[in-house]
Design a protein around this motif. Structure first.
Motif, short mmCIF file in Angstrom:
data_model
loop_
_atom_site.label_atom_id
_atom_site.label_comp_id
_atom_site.label_asym_id
_atom_site.label_seq_id
_atom_site.Cartn_x
_atom_site.Cartn_y
_atom_site.Cartn_z
N ALA A 1 -11.77 -1.88 1.53
CA ALA A 1 -11.79 -1.91 0.06
C ALA A 1 -13.21 -2.03 -0.48
O ALA A 1 -13.55 -1.39 -1.48
CB ALA A 1 -10.92 -3.05 -0.46
N SER A 2 -14.06 -2.84 0.16
CA SER A 2 -15.43 -2.98 -0.34
C SER A 2 -16.15 -1.64 -0.33
O SER A 2 -16.86 -1.28 -1.27
CB SER A 2 -16.22 -4.00 0.49
OG SER A 2 -15.78 -5.30 0.20
N LYS A 3 -15.94 -0.89 0.77
CA LYS A 3 -16.62 0.40 0.91
C LYS A 3 -16.07 1.41 -0.11
O LYS A 3 -16.83 2.10 -0.78
CB LYS A 3 -16.42 0.91 2.33
CG LYS A 3 -17.33 2.02 2.75
CD LYS A 3 -17.18 2.27 4.25
CE LYS A 3 -17.53 3.71 4.59
NZ LYS A 3 -17.05 4.05 5.94
N ALA A 4 -14.75 1.46 -0.23
CA ALA A 4 -14.14 2.44 -1.14
C ALA A 4 -14.54 2.15 -2.59
O ALA A 4 -14.90 3.07 -3.33
CB ALA A 4 -12.61 2.39 -1.00
N ILE A 5 -14.48 0.90 -3.00
CA ILE A 5 -14.81 0.55 -4.39
C ILE A 5 -16.31 0.68 -4.61
O ILE A 5 -16.77 1.02 -5.69
CB ILE A 5 -14.30 -0.87 -4.74
CG1 ILE A 5 -12.78 -0.90 -4.60
CG2 ILE A 5 -14.72 -1.27 -6.15
CD1 ILE A 5 -12.17 -2.29 -4.66
N VAL B 1 -19.51 -4.13 -5.94
CA VAL B 1 -18.40 -4.97 -5.48
C VAL B 1 -18.93 -5.85 -4.35
O VAL B 1 -19.87 -5.48 -3.65
CB VAL B 1 -17.22 -4.09 -5.00
CG1 VAL B 1 -17.55 -3.34 -3.74
CG2 VAL B 1 -15.97 -4.92 -4.80
N GLY B 2 -18.33 -7.01 -4.18
CA GLY B 2 -18.73 -7.91 -3.11
C GLY B 2 -18.23 -7.41 -1.76
O GLY B 2 -17.39 -6.51 -1.68
N ASP B 3 -18.74 -7.99 -0.71
CA ASP B 3 -18.33 -7.63 0.65
C ASP B 3 -16.98 -8.24 0.98
O ASP B 3 -16.51 -9.14 0.30
CB ASP B 3 -19.36 -8.14 1.65
CG ASP B 3 -20.61 -7.25 1.67
OD1 ASP B 3 -20.58 -6.19 1.04
OD2 ASP B 3 -21.59 -7.65 2.32
N HIS B 4 -16.41 -7.75 2.05
CA HIS B 4 -15.21 -8.34 2.67
C HIS B 4 -14.01 -8.39 1.73
O HIS B 4 -13.23 -9.32 1.76
CB HIS B 4 -15.47 -9.76 3.19
CG HIS B 4 -16.84 -9.97 3.74
ND1 HIS B 4 -17.37 -9.18 4.73
CD2 HIS B 4 -17.80 -10.87 3.44
CE1 HIS B 4 -18.60 -9.59 5.00
NE2 HIS B 4 -18.88 -10.61 4.23
N LEU B 5 -13.90 -7.40 0.85
CA LEU B 5 -12.70 -7.32 0.02
C LEU B 5 -11.64 -6.54 0.80
O LEU B 5 -11.92 -5.49 1.37
CB LEU B 5 -13.02 -6.60 -1.30
CG LEU B 5 -11.85 -6.52 -2.28
CD1 LEU B 5 -11.52 -7.90 -2.85
CD2 LEU B 5 -12.17 -5.55 -3.41
N ILE B 6 -10.43 -7.09 0.82
CA ILE B 6 -9.33 -6.48 1.57
C ILE B 6 -8.20 -6.19 0.59
O ILE B 6 -7.74 -7.08 -0.13
CB ILE B 6 -8.85 -7.44 2.69
CG1 ILE B 6 -9.97 -7.68 3.70
CG2 ILE B 6 -7.59 -6.89 3.37
CD1 ILE B 6 -9.69 -8.80 4.70
N ALA B 7 -7.78 -4.92 0.54
CA ALA B 7 -6.65 -4.56 -0.33
C ALA B 7 -5.39 -4.55 0.52
O ALA B 7 -5.37 -4.00 1.63
CB ALA B 7 -6.89 -3.18 -0.95
N VAL B 8 -4.34 -5.20 0.01
CA VAL B 8 -3.07 -5.27 0.75
C VAL B 8 -1.97 -4.65 -0.09
O VAL B 8 -1.85 -4.93 -1.28
CB VAL B 8 -2.74 -6.73 1.17
CG1 VAL B 8 -3.74 -7.21 2.22
CG2 VAL B 8 -2.74 -7.69 -0.01
N GLU B 9 -1.20 -3.77 0.53
CA GLU B 9 -0.28 -2.92 -0.21
C GLU B 9 1.15 -3.46 -0.25
O GLU B 9 1.73 -3.77 0.80
CB GLU B 9 -0.27 -1.52 0.45
CG GLU B 9 0.60 -0.53 -0.30
CD GLU B 9 0.72 0.81 0.42
OE1 GLU B 9 0.45 0.91 1.63
OE2 GLU B 9 1.14 1.79 -0.26
N ASN B 10 1.68 -3.56 -1.44
CA ASN B 10 3.11 -3.89 -1.56
C ASN B 10 3.93 -2.64 -1.30
O ASN B 10 3.57 -1.54 -1.73
CB ASN B 10 3.43 -4.41 -2.96
CG ASN B 10 2.96 -5.83 -3.16
OD1 ASN B 10 2.54 -6.50 -2.22
ND2 ASN B 10 3.04 -6.30 -4.39
N THR B 11 5.04 -2.82 -0.60
CA THR B 11 5.96 -1.71 -0.30
C THR B 11 7.38 -2.22 -0.56
O THR B 11 7.57 -3.42 -0.79
CB THR B 11 5.84 -1.29 1.19
OG1 THR B 11 6.30 -2.39 2.00
CG2 THR B 11 4.41 -0.94 1.57
N PRO B 12 8.36 -1.34 -0.49
CA PRO B 12 9.74 -1.84 -0.66
C PRO B 12 10.09 -2.89 0.40
O PRO B 12 10.94 -3.75 0.18
CB PRO B 12 10.59 -0.58 -0.48
CG PRO B 12 9.68 0.54 -0.89
CD PRO B 12 8.30 0.12 -0.42
#
Lengths: 205, 219
Positions: free
Chosen positions: A80-84, A90-101
């Protein structure tokens, strides 16, 4: 400053105690300024940044982009840090976690108040307070019901306790009925709580 | 330290109360405290782990009764006193009375504002590769240091699974006490709720913590 009227509204119940806090804080700022440790104008600029420039809209734009751009979504979930970072600071070490059904993610900091400030702004009081910090890891469904959220009984609930300098941003599910919406329209329904995992995107129209 | 701040799993605090349309700050002084904390970190006066330890060290009754920024203020004051950047006589007088040490990065100024409004990086290189891999079963150590640690009580002695390896980072347990950055590998370790809370726990719940390599052994 514009805070004064606002401050007055909140202070009337505890006037003397809070005046005491104002005096103590002002005294400390005077000491740090006299020692040449801080420039008060630079402190003003920090406050102003968090009051006016950094808030949940930052995160909402990222979520809306991920909903409409599969390549960006993949990059976001990979790093996430790299993509954003390709879009802005953006700060380092950001992790995006995906909600699913099948799985719902929820973020807490049981030890203090770790929170992705640059995506969501300053954390709300409830996020930093004892009820949420104590219960989120033991009774997440109960906490969700405090927020009016009920999930299917078999949905996995994943609680992320932010105990280090990694930070978590929940990527909520895109609600049905939003097909063909622009990123801007989508960003408007992405609530702060939906990116913490205590809420869901809000479609009102 | 086994302080009241380590509240994961405690009962009795009641419902989560949400304030509608909450402002960033409820009083002007709250913003000043936040800004001073950020500035004194940026100029090298103190680090985030020292701040956290100072806040954890607030006596439990005070900690629970204080508002968030009251805790930040108490923690900031304690850290400045402990680091001998400010004297108790100066706090009492409300002004600077003597010369204090120069800071590693000097005065915090306008040019530094952009830097502090983006979160800093705590990633540091270490010589050895990570000792664990994704999927490894690990048991969290039963440690109870009176000093700063980021291993919450509720997972101590519990068995979890390594889910992510998040790089090597400044080790808070060392940095909080001015003992250097001592970087360590950082992992996401995930536990079924039943491992932590027992057989009555919700079988659909999983909880993870961010755990430094010294916090666990192979299970």
């Amino acid at each position: 400053m514009s805070d004064h009227a606002h401050e007055h509204d909140h202070d009337h119940d505890h006037g003397s105690e809070l005046s005491e806090m104002q005096l103590r804080v002002r005294a400390l700022e005077t000491i740090l300024t006299e020692k040449g440790y801080v420039d008060p104008a630079a402190l003003d600029a920090i406050v102003e940044t968090y009051e006016t420039k950094i808030g949940p809209r930052n995160g909402a734009k990222i979520v809306a982009k991920a909903w409409t751009d599969p390549a960006f979504k993949k990059a976001l979930l990979d790093d996430a840090s790299k993509a954003i970072g390709t879009l802005g600071r953006v700060g380092d070490h950001l992790i995006a976690v995906e909600n699913t059904p099948e799985r719902h993610n929820m973020v807490v900091c049981t030890l203090c108040s770790c929170y992705p400030w640059e995506m969501l702004g300053l954390p709300p009081i409830w996020y930093k307070a004892s009820p949420y910090r104590s219960r989120a890891v033991k009774d997440p469904r109960g906490v969700l019901s405090d927020f009016g959220v009920t999930l299917p009984k078999d949905t996995e609930i994943r609680v992320w306790d932010s105990t280090a300098e990694t930070r978590f941003l929940v990527l909520p599910m895109r609600p049905p009925g939003t097909e063909g919406w622009s990123e801007e329209q989508l960003a408007a329904i992405v609530t702060r709580d939906s990116m913490i995992g205590t809420g869901l995107p809000r479609v009102t129209s | 330290m086994n302080g009241v701040h380590d509240m994961g799993g405690m009962d009795g605090f009641g419902k989560v109360e949400v304030e509608a349309n909450e402002p960033p700050f409820h009083h002007k002084w709250e913003g000043r405290v936040m800004a001073m904390v950020r500035a004194m970190g940026a100029n090298g006066g103190l680090n985030i782990d020292m701040q956290r330890f100072s806040r954890e060290s607030i006596p439990p009754a005070t900690y629970l009764a204080a508002s968030y920024y009251q805790k930040w203020f108490l923690g900031l004051k304690k850290t400045l006193l402990d680091r001998k950047l400010v004297g108790a006589d100066e706090i009492a007088a409300g002004r600077s009375l003597h010369k204090s040490p120069a800071l590693p990065r000097g005065k915090f100024e306008m040019k530094d504002v952009v830097r502090v409004t983006t979160r800093g990086s705590f990633q540091r290189d270490v010589a050895s590769p990570p000792a664990f891999k994704i999927g490894d079963k690990v048991r969290m150590k039963n440690i109870n240091p009176p000093t700063h640690t980021r291993l919450p009580r509720y997972v101590r002695s519990k068995v979890g699974t390594i889910e992510r390896i998040n790089g090597s980072h400044v080790y808070p347990d060392s940095a909080a006490h001015g003992h250097g950055e001592d970087p360590q590998w950082l992992y996401t370790v995930v536990f079924p709720a039943r491992e932590i809370w027992g057989d009555d726990a919700d079988p659909t719940v999983k909880i993870s913590v961010e755990a430094f390599e010294p916090y666990f052994d192979r299970a």
